[in-house]
Design an enzyme around this catalytic site. Structure first.
Site, PDB file in Angstrom:
ATOM      1  CG  ASP A  64      -0.333  -0.040   2.544  1.00  0.00           C
ATOM      2  OD1 ASP A  64       0.902  -0.242   2.615  1.00  0.00           O
ATOM      3  OD2 ASP A  64      -1.032   0.133   3.554  1.00  0.00           O
ATOM      4  CE1 TYR A  66       7.771   3.977   0.579  1.00  0.00           C
ATOM      5  CE2 TYR A  66       7.344   5.441  -1.264  1.00  0.00           C
ATOM      6  CZ  TYR A  66       8.078   4.421  -0.688  1.00  0.00           C
ATOM      7  OH  TYR A  66       9.121   3.858  -1.380  1.00  0.00           O
ATOM      8  CG  PHE A  77       8.090   0.299  -4.131  1.00  0.00           C
ATOM      9  CD1 PHE A  77       8.379  -0.046  -2.823  1.00  0.00           C
ATOM     10  CD2 PHE A  77       7.433  -0.614  -4.934  1.00  0.00           C
ATOM     11  CE1 PHE A  77       8.016  -1.296  -2.325  1.00  0.00           C
ATOM     12  CE2 PHE A  77       7.073  -1.862  -4.451  1.00  0.00           C
ATOM     13  CZ  PHE A  77       7.362  -2.200  -3.144  1.00  0.00           C
ATOM     14  CG  HIS A 195       8.023  -4.783   1.261  1.00  0.00           C
ATOM     15  ND1 HIS A 195       8.702  -3.638   1.628  1.00  0.00           N
ATOM     16  CD2 HIS A 195       6.872  -4.374   0.671  1.00  0.00           C
ATOM     17  CE1 HIS A 195       7.984  -2.585   1.268  1.00  0.00           C
ATOM     18  NE2 HIS A 195       6.869  -2.999   0.674  1.00  0.00           N
TER      19      HIS A 195
END
Length: 231
Positions: A64, A66, A77, A195
């Protein structure tokens, strides 16, 4: 009605009429009114606006957005050009340099990873909004059904592409991709890894060579490789 100004408009028009999405929309109206939510409303669908369905060469799938101020701008990202790189993005750039010897030279005025989006990299999260300071706070509200529809449409496309799945939320979509692609007989490359956040990057994210592997696959299928340089 959301407008992407590309082929996603027709492909997703029915999705916006479904009950789950109408409930999601009502939830989001309340969230934006009552809480601080990221990204800004106008930026929620930037990934789809910047990378059309037919132009997708690779999908980088995250969790999801930031959840700290001014970081999220609708691309997984990525951050706006005037922001410091978050730790996950720092690790992505470490891997980019280790894989291809590339470092970000300058920051695109539209956002750090916008050049990738324009190269055909769909920077998609499984949920497209988040409440400030609360990671995964909009999970299970309907976004996953919407992004699953996007992933399925891409997996059913007759042109091969690469799916890069970073983190458990993204990896959970592997079966969806493989089942959809099998129905139409298309062979995509699916790459899974932890991740890139500092909490998990050292469990197998580093050394994945995602960028070179993507380009090898594209070239093997007669597709122009992605320019991963950020300049």
């Amino acid at each position: 009605m959301v407008k992407f100004e590309n082929d996603w408009d027709e492909l997703l028009q029915d999705e916006f009429k479904k009950d789950y999405y109408l409930k999601l929309r009502s939830f989001l109206i309340n969230e934006y009114n009552e809480h601080t939510v990221y990204p800004a409303m106008d930026d929620v669908f930037n990934a789809l606006k910047l990378t059309s369905y037919q132009d997708v060469k690779a999908v980088i799938l995250g969790q999801d957005p930031y959840h700290e101020p001014r970081q999220a701008h609708g691309l997984a990202f990525s951050v706006p050009s005037d922001m410091q790189y978050p730790p996950s993005l720092v690790n992505i750039f470490k891997e980019l340099e280790a894989d291809l010897g590339l470092k970000p030279e300058t920051k695109s005025p539209e956002g750090v990873l916008v050049p990738w989006a324009k190269e055909g990299v769909l920077l998609l999260n499984t949920a497209l909004t988040v409440r400030a300071h609360e990671a995964n706070s909009h999970r299970g509200k309907g976004w996953e059904q919407f992004t699953d529809a996007i992933i399925k449409l891409l997996a059913e496309r007759d042109k091969p592409m690469v799916f890069i799945l970073w983190g458990a939320n993204a990896i959970s979509k592997k079966d969806l991709i493989q089942e959809a692609s099998a129905r139409v007989g298309v062979k995509h490359l699916v790459i899974t890894a932890p991740h890139p956040s500092p909490l998990s990057a050292f469990r197998g994210f580093f050394g994945g060579r995602y960028f070179s592997r993507t380009n090898y696959f594209l070239e093997d299928n007669g597709i122009e490789p992605i320019d991963w340089a950020l300049h």
